[in-house]
Design a protein around this motif. Sequence first.
Motif, PDB file in Angstrom:
ATOM      1  N   CYS A   1       0.824  -1.209   0.000  1.00 41.28           N
ATOM      2  CA  CYS A   1       0.000   0.000   0.000  1.00 41.28           C
ATOM      3  C   CYS A   1       0.858   1.259   0.000  1.00 41.28           C
TER       4      CYS A   1
ATOM      5  N   HIS B   1       1.634   0.761  10.260  1.00 39.22           N
ATOM      6  CA  HIS B   1       0.610  -0.268  10.363  1.00 39.22           C
ATOM      7  C   HIS B   1       0.374  -0.620  11.831  1.00 39.22           C
TER       8      HIS B   1
ATOM      9  N   PRO C   1      -3.199  -4.236   9.908  1.00 35.66           N
ATOM     10  CA  PRO C   1      -3.814  -3.293   8.958  1.00 35.66           C
ATOM     11  C   PRO C   1      -3.106  -1.943   8.979  1.00 35.66           C
ATOM     12  N   CYS C   2      -3.246  -1.226   7.877  1.00 37.67           N
ATOM     13  CA  CYS C   2      -2.597   0.075   7.739  1.00 37.67           C
ATOM     14  C   CYS C   2      -3.387   1.143   8.485  1.00 37.67           C
ATOM     15  N   LYS C   3      -2.663   2.053   9.116  1.00 38.10           N
ATOM     16  CA  LYS C   3      -3.291   3.166   9.831  1.00 38.10           C
ATOM     17  C   LYS C   3      -3.519   4.366   8.918  1.00 38.10           C
ATOM     18  N   LYS C   4      -2.892   4.350   7.744  1.00 40.90           N
ATOM     19  CA  LYS C   4      -2.932   5.513   6.863  1.00 40.90           C
ATOM     20  C   LYS C   4      -3.974   5.391   5.758  1.00 40.90           C
ATOM     21  N   CYS C   5      -4.351   4.177   5.414  1.00 35.29           N
ATOM     22  CA  CYS C   5      -5.315   4.008   4.330  1.00 35.29           C
ATOM     23  C   CYS C   5      -6.267   2.865   4.653  1.00 35.29           C
ATOM     24  N   SER C   6      -7.384   2.841   3.958  1.00 32.44           N
ATOM     25  CA  SER C   6      -8.405   1.823   4.204  1.00 32.44           C
ATOM     26  C   SER C   6      -8.355   0.690   3.182  1.00 32.44           C
ATOM     27  N   LYS C   7      -7.596   0.869   2.118  1.00 33.12           N
ATOM     28  CA  LYS C   7      -7.557  -0.155   1.070  1.00 33.12           C
ATOM     29  C   LYS C   7      -6.613  -1.303   1.421  1.00 33.12           C
ATOM     30  N   CYS C   8      -5.747  -1.108   2.424  1.00 33.58           N
ATOM     31  CA  CYS C   8      -4.770  -2.133   2.795  1.00 33.58           C
ATOM     32  C   CYS C   8      -5.440  -3.182   3.677  1.00 33.58           C
ATOM     33  N   SER C   9      -5.369  -4.420   3.257  1.00 33.50           N
ATOM     34  CA  SER C   9      -5.981  -5.512   4.024  1.00 33.50           C
ATOM     35  C   SER C   9      -5.034  -6.081   5.070  1.00 33.50           C
TER      36      SER C   9
END
Length: 252
Positions: A79, A86, A93-101
């Motif tokens: 991502c 993360h 999960p990533c703290k910066k984006c929502s697309k990262c699973s």
Amino acid sequence: MRLQNRLYVSWRSPTNIDCKLVGPETPCFCLHRYKQHKTDFEEIPKERPIYLPCRVSNCQCKSYHYVPKNGSQPIRCRCKHFSDEHSEVPGYPCKKCSKCSGFHSSFTCGCGQPTYAHETIVETKEERLALGKPVGQDVPYAAMGGLTGFSSLAEGYMRLDNSGIGALPADLLESPVTNMDHPFLKAYSPPGPSQLTAGSSNMTRQVAQLKSSEEDDMAYFERQYQERLKNERIAKAMKKTQDSAPSKSKHP
């Protein structure tokens, strides 16, 4: 307790190389050190994998999980965000984006395998011996992880024991040194029969050159010495002439 129930922690590649042997100061994905996790057990759990939760207050890390670095920098996830961006919650999960699973990095280890293909392994002494891995000596120190000696500090692809790439084959170690080898090997390798003959002539030539060089140096210093003596004699003669000359005085 540590002498009997020590746990060995390593970061293992699909090729069965322990690319990283975890020590007390090795950081986890949660950024805390291995020594800050639960490492001592009165009785080793029978379930596998063995979980080593972080003991730092408010940390949500459920078990020690090694993640490599690119030099001194954290590696990136697919991502594009760094590993320390993360969450330490399982799944990462990533703290910066929502697309990262979840954290998934293709950063390539020195062994040639990507990061996501490696696995953090927690095993007992018996399990490690069954795989032919070194276990070192039984020590009472805390959080030793996978360290068994100085060689444990090297990366797996550089470690010449069963935890790394293994010992080099005998035919390679005993093969003759060629011009393609490292200069250190060429300088300290034992000479062969042909090298002995060539070496003796080279040595004779070097000694002759050294002797000639020494003779040239001695001749140079001798010329300098004789030149200095000559100048001193001339200076003394001139001074003697000046002293013997009559002094001119004016009479009224």
